[in-house]
Design a protein around this motif. Structure first.
Motif, PDB file in Angstrom:
ATOM      1  N   GLY A 197       0.800  -1.207   0.000  1.00 55.53           N
ATOM      2  CA  GLY A 197       0.000   0.000   0.000  1.00 55.53           C
ATOM      3  C   GLY A 197       0.838   1.264   0.000  1.00 55.53           C
ATOM      4  O   GLY A 197       1.921   1.315   0.595  1.00 55.53           O
ATOM      5  N   SER A 198       0.354   2.279  -0.661  1.00 57.53           N
ATOM      6  CA  SER A 198       0.995   3.588  -0.687  1.00 57.53           C
ATOM      7  C   SER A 198      -0.101   4.599  -1.000  1.00 57.53           C
ATOM      8  O   SER A 198      -1.289   4.271  -0.948  1.00 57.53           O
ATOM      9  CB  SER A 198       2.123   3.628  -1.724  1.00 57.53           C
ATOM     10  N   GLY A 211       2.748  15.346  -3.198  1.00 61.02           N
ATOM     11  CA  GLY A 211       2.538  16.661  -2.619  1.00 61.02           C
ATOM     12  C   GLY A 211       1.480  17.436  -3.387  1.00 61.02           C
ATOM     13  O   GLY A 211       0.619  16.862  -4.056  1.00 61.02           O
ATOM     14  N   ASP A 212       1.522  18.754  -3.293  1.00 66.00           N
ATOM     15  CA  ASP A 212       0.555  19.604  -3.994  1.00 66.00           C
ATOM     16  C   ASP A 212       1.035  19.802  -5.433  1.00 66.00           C
ATOM     17  O   ASP A 212       2.047  20.442  -5.675  1.00 66.00           O
ATOM     18  CB  ASP A 212       0.446  20.952  -3.282  1.00 66.00           C
ATOM     19  N   GLU A 225       7.438  12.554   5.061  1.00 61.46           N
ATOM     20  CA  GLU A 225       7.540  11.843   6.332  1.00 61.46           C
ATOM     21  C   GLU A 225       6.707  10.569   6.389  1.00 61.46           C
ATOM     22  O   GLU A 225       6.931   9.725   7.254  1.00 61.46           O
ATOM     23  CB  GLU A 225       7.142  12.771   7.483  1.00 61.46           C
ATOM     24  N   VAL A 226       5.747  10.445   5.464  1.00 60.28           N
ATOM     25  CA  VAL A 226       4.918   9.241   5.449  1.00 60.28           C
ATOM     26  C   VAL A 226       5.236   8.363   4.241  1.00 60.28           C
ATOM     27  O   VAL A 226       5.757   7.256   4.380  1.00 60.28           O
ATOM     28  CB  VAL A 226       3.403   9.596   5.469  1.00 60.28           C
ATOM     29  N   VAL A 227       4.937   8.845   3.032  1.00 59.45           N
ATOM     30  CA  VAL A 227       4.978   7.964   1.870  1.00 59.45           C
ATOM     31  C   VAL A 227       6.400   7.585   1.459  1.00 59.45           C
ATOM     32  O   VAL A 227       6.666   6.417   1.156  1.00 59.45           O
ATOM     33  CB  VAL A 227       4.215   8.583   0.682  1.00 59.45           C
ATOM     34  N   VAL A 228       7.317   8.530   1.451  1.00 60.75           N
ATOM     35  CA  VAL A 228       8.688   8.207   1.020  1.00 60.75           C
ATOM     36  C   VAL A 228       9.326   7.137   1.914  1.00 60.75           C
ATOM     37  O   VAL A 228       9.810   6.102   1.416  1.00 60.75           O
ATOM     38  CB  VAL A 228       9.556   9.480   0.934  1.00 60.75           C
ATOM     39  N   PRO A 229       9.336   7.291   3.249  1.00 61.64           N
ATOM     40  CA  PRO A 229       9.907   6.220   4.072  1.00 61.64           C
ATOM     41  C   PRO A 229       9.088   4.939   4.057  1.00 61.64           C
ATOM     42  O   PRO A 229       9.638   3.835   4.170  1.00 61.64           O
ATOM     43  CB  PRO A 229       9.962   6.834   5.472  1.00 61.64           C
ATOM     44  N   TRP A 230       7.797   5.051   3.893  1.00 63.84           N
ATOM     45  CA  TRP A 230       6.896   3.882   3.801  1.00 63.84           C
ATOM     46  C   TRP A 230       7.283   3.026   2.602  1.00 63.84           C
ATOM     47  O   TRP A 230       7.496   1.815   2.725  1.00 63.84           O
ATOM     48  CB  TRP A 230       5.489   4.422   3.691  1.00 63.84           C
ATOM     49  N   GLU A 231       7.395   3.651   1.444  1.00 64.49           N
ATOM     50  CA  GLU A 231       7.763   2.894   0.247  1.00 64.49           C
ATOM     51  C   GLU A 231       9.181   2.335   0.333  1.00 64.49           C
ATOM     52  O   GLU A 231       9.460   1.246  -0.181  1.00 64.49           O
ATOM     53  CB  GLU A 231       7.633   3.776  -0.989  1.00 64.49           C
ATOM     54  N   ALA A 232      10.082   3.070   0.981  1.00 63.33           N
ATOM     55  CA  ALA A 232      11.474   2.642   1.059  1.00 63.33           C
ATOM     56  C   ALA A 232      11.631   1.319   1.812  1.00 63.33           C
ATOM     57  O   ALA A 232      12.572   0.555   1.554  1.00 63.33           O
ATOM     58  CB  ALA A 232      12.320   3.725   1.725  1.00 63.33           C
ATOM     59  N   GLU A 233      10.715   1.028   2.726  1.00 61.81           N
ATOM     60  CA  GLU A 233      10.833  -0.193   3.531  1.00 61.81           C
ATOM     61  C   GLU A 233      10.551  -1.462   2.730  1.00 61.81           C
ATOM     62  O   GLU A 233      10.752  -2.565   3.239  1.00 61.81           O
ATOM     63  CB  GLU A 233       9.888  -0.117   4.737  1.00 61.81           C
ATOM     64  N   VAL A 283       7.942  -6.140  -6.615  1.00 59.42           N
ATOM     65  CA  VAL A 283       7.303  -5.232  -5.675  1.00 59.42           C
ATOM     66  C   VAL A 283       6.526  -4.170  -6.445  1.00 59.42           C
ATOM     67  O   VAL A 283       7.061  -3.532  -7.353  1.00 59.42           O
ATOM     68  CB  VAL A 283       8.334  -4.565  -4.744  1.00 59.42           C
ATOM     69  N   VAL A 284       5.264  -3.990  -6.073  1.00 58.05           N
ATOM     70  CA  VAL A 284       4.419  -2.947  -6.649  1.00 58.05           C
ATOM     71  C   VAL A 284       3.931  -2.058  -5.513  1.00 58.05           C
ATOM     72  O   VAL A 284       3.437  -2.547  -4.492  1.00 58.05           O
ATOM     73  CB  VAL A 284       3.207  -3.544  -7.396  1.00 58.05           C
ATOM     74  N   LYS A 285       4.096  -0.746  -5.686  1.00 57.51           N
ATOM     75  CA  LYS A 285       3.669   0.222  -4.674  1.00 57.51           C
ATOM     76  C   LYS A 285       2.349   0.846  -5.134  1.00 57.51           C
ATOM     77  O   LYS A 285       2.316   1.554  -6.139  1.00 57.51           O
ATOM     78  CB  LYS A 285       4.745   1.282  -4.482  1.00 57.51           C
ATOM     79  N   LEU A 286       1.294   0.548  -4.403  1.00 56.92           N
ATOM     80  CA  LEU A 286      -0.063   0.920  -4.806  1.00 56.92           C
ATOM     81  C   LEU A 286      -0.380   2.335  -4.330  1.00 56.92           C
ATOM     82  O   LEU A 286      -0.897   2.535  -3.228  1.00 56.92           O
ATOM     83  CB  LEU A 286      -1.069  -0.070  -4.219  1.00 56.92           C
ATOM     84  N   ARG A 287      -0.097   3.324  -5.160  1.00 47.88           N
ATOM     85  CA  ARG A 287      -0.345   4.725  -4.802  1.00 47.88           C
ATOM     86  C   ARG A 287      -1.821   5.050  -5.037  1.00 47.88           C
ATOM     87  O   ARG A 287      -2.231   5.397  -6.144  1.00 47.88           O
ATOM     88  CB  ARG A 287       0.566   5.657  -5.594  1.00 47.88           C
ATOM     89  N   THR A 288      -2.603   4.942  -3.964  1.00 48.56           N
ATOM     90  CA  THR A 288      -4.053   5.029  -4.054  1.00 48.56           C
ATOM     91  C   THR A 288      -4.535   6.462  -3.847  1.00 48.56           C
ATOM     92  O   THR A 288      -4.033   7.185  -2.985  1.00 48.56           O
ATOM     93  CB  THR A 288      -4.687   4.104  -3.000  1.00 48.56           C
ATOM     94  N   GLY A 289      -5.532   6.849  -4.638  1.00 45.59           N
ATOM     95  CA  GLY A 289      -6.168   8.153  -4.491  1.00 45.59           C
ATOM     96  C   GLY A 289      -7.407   8.063  -3.621  1.00 45.59           C
ATOM     97  O   GLY A 289      -7.546   7.152  -2.796  1.00 45.59           O
ATOM     98  N   LEU A 290      -8.331   9.000  -3.796  1.00 45.89           N
ATOM     99  CA  LEU A 290      -9.582   9.022  -3.041  1.00 45.89           C
ATOM    100  C   LEU A 290     -10.483   7.900  -3.551  1.00 45.89           C
ATOM    101  O   LEU A 290     -10.910   7.909  -4.704  1.00 45.89           O
ATOM    102  CB  LEU A 290     -10.269  10.375  -3.222  1.00 45.89           C
ATOM    103  N   VAL A 291     -10.765   6.934  -2.687  1.00 42.19           N
ATOM    104  CA  VAL A 291     -11.574   5.780  -3.086  1.00 42.19           C
ATOM    105  C   VAL A 291     -13.047   6.078  -2.853  1.00 42.19           C
ATOM    106  O   VAL A 291     -13.461   6.453  -1.745  1.00 42.19           O
ATOM    107  CB  VAL A 291     -11.156   4.522  -2.302  1.00 42.19           C
ATOM    108  N   LEU A 292     -13.845   5.935  -3.896  1.00 42.69           N
ATOM    109  CA  LEU A 292     -15.283   6.178  -3.811  1.00 42.69           C
ATOM    110  C   LEU A 292     -16.011   4.894  -3.419  1.00 42.69           C
ATOM    111  O   LEU A 292     -15.930   3.882  -4.115  1.00 42.69           O
ATOM    112  CB  LEU A 292     -15.824   6.666  -5.158  1.00 42.69           C
ATOM    113  N   SER A 293     -16.687   4.943  -2.282  1.00 42.25           N
ATOM    114  CA  SER A 293     -17.440   3.792  -1.810  1.00 42.25           C
ATOM    115  C   SER A 293     -18.591   4.283  -0.951  1.00 42.25           C
ATOM    116  O   SER A 293     -18.464   5.292  -0.253  1.00 42.25           O
ATOM    117  CB  SER A 293     -16.545   2.867  -0.977  1.00 42.25           C
ATOM    118  N   GLY A 294     -19.683   3.581  -1.000  1.00 47.47           N
ATOM    119  CA  GLY A 294     -20.798   3.904  -0.128  1.00 47.47           C
ATOM    120  C   GLY A 294     -20.681   3.262   1.235  1.00 47.47           C
ATOM    121  O   GLY A 294     -21.549   3.429   2.087  1.00 47.47           O
TER     122      GLY A 294
END
Length: 298
Positions: free
Chosen positions: A110-111, A117-118, A138-146, A157-168
């Motif tokens: 997960g990522s 960033g902006d 501080e979150v995503v860069v060190p997270w992916e590095a692990e 290895v696949v890093k799943l860079r997820t956006g805003l997930v639409l769900s009810g």
């Protein structure tokens, strides 16, 4: 096919586990409590503990565990928890997989698109560098590095860079829907910030697609091809719910007062992110337009 899943009780994990089992996979869920049955195994990422025997023989591992980014107000303690839960969990899992006798073929970790960033109104894909700010640096860069130990051990290895997930059923939509259903939905801040979204159906289907396509590795943006501004998102959600929206935007200072530091990076900052790797590999999105996606999930 044996697949290990962490974070299986969350919005994404629970939907994915059901889909994998429906597809005939044997799913083993890593849990941080006493396991209940043979389809669960214990792990404690804070202590670097995971049942290696449960990992043996797995063909794939999907790692989704981590404290919710927007679940609480961002105190310094909670920001540390957001980082710790991702870094320690990924470190524990990647290290354990690298040490297995029979290693899985793939680790999907997960990522998030917070990596960028902006981006303003500039569209970015997986080739873009990391942006600035807490979520990116501080979150995503060190997270992916692990994930490096798994990759160095020859695991795809696949890093799943997820956006805003639409769900009810949950996620950010669970916070927006009650407001919009009473006709109080409104643009947030300038309304010009881009929200890169994906329907939960496409998120699950894309993950299954990545599992079955060994040529895909590295970062992959899990976002629909047509991100929209917050103002457009607001207008479209109101239309789908057949509810009016407020003509005036909620000022940024009001959001900062109401929800704290998360308002800046989680709401007022935007990423215009394109799923280049998925599109180039041949994945066909079920939902490419926001209106049809919202209508489907709601």
């Amino acid at each position: 096919m044996k697949i290990i899943v962490t974070g299986s009780s969350g919005l994404l994990g629970s939907a994915l586990v059901k889909a994998l089992r429906d597809d005939g996979a044997r799913v083993v869920r890593l849990v941080r409590r006493v396991p209940e049955g043979g389809d669960e195994a214990f792990w404690n990422p804070a202590k670097g503990v995971v049942e290696r025997e449960a990992l043996e023989g797995a063909e794939a591992v999907i790692h989704l565990a981590g404290a919710g980014i927007g679940d609480r107000r961002w105190s310094e303690d909670y920001k540390r928890e957001v980082v710790r839960s991702r870094v320690e969990g990924t470190r524990t899992l990647a290290g354990a997989l690298a040490g297995l006798r029979a290693k899985p073929a793939v680790l999907l970790s997960g990522s998030a698109i917070g990596f960028y960033g902006d981006t303003g109104d500039v569209a970015v894909d997986e080739t873009a560098p990391a942006g600035a700010g807490f979520l990116a640096q501080e979150v995503v860069v060190p997270w992916e590095a692990e994930t490096a130990p798994a990759e160095e051990a020859g695991i795809r290895v696949v890093k799943l860079r997820t956006g805003l997930v639409l769900s009810g059923q949950g996620g950010m939509m669970s916070q927006l829907l009650p407001i919009f259903r009473v006709g109080l939905g409104a643009p947030l801040g300038s309304g010009r910030q881009y929200w890169s979204w994906i329907s939960i159906d496409d998120w699950v289907l894309a993950v299954q697609y990545i599992l079955k396509n060994p040529e895909i590795s590295g970062p992959v943006n899990l976002t629909a091809p047509e991100p929209v501004t917050n103002a457009e998102f607001t207008k479209t959600l109101g239309a789908v719910l057949h509810r009016p929206t407020m003509p005036l935007a909620v000022p940024g200072f009001v959001l900062r007062t109401a929800i704290g530091e998360f308002a800046e990076e989680g709401v007022l900052t935007g990423q215009r992110v394109l799923p280049r790797r998925l599109l180039d590999s041949g994945y066909t999105f079920r939902h490419t337009r926001l209106k049809e996606a919202l209508a489907a999930v709601l």
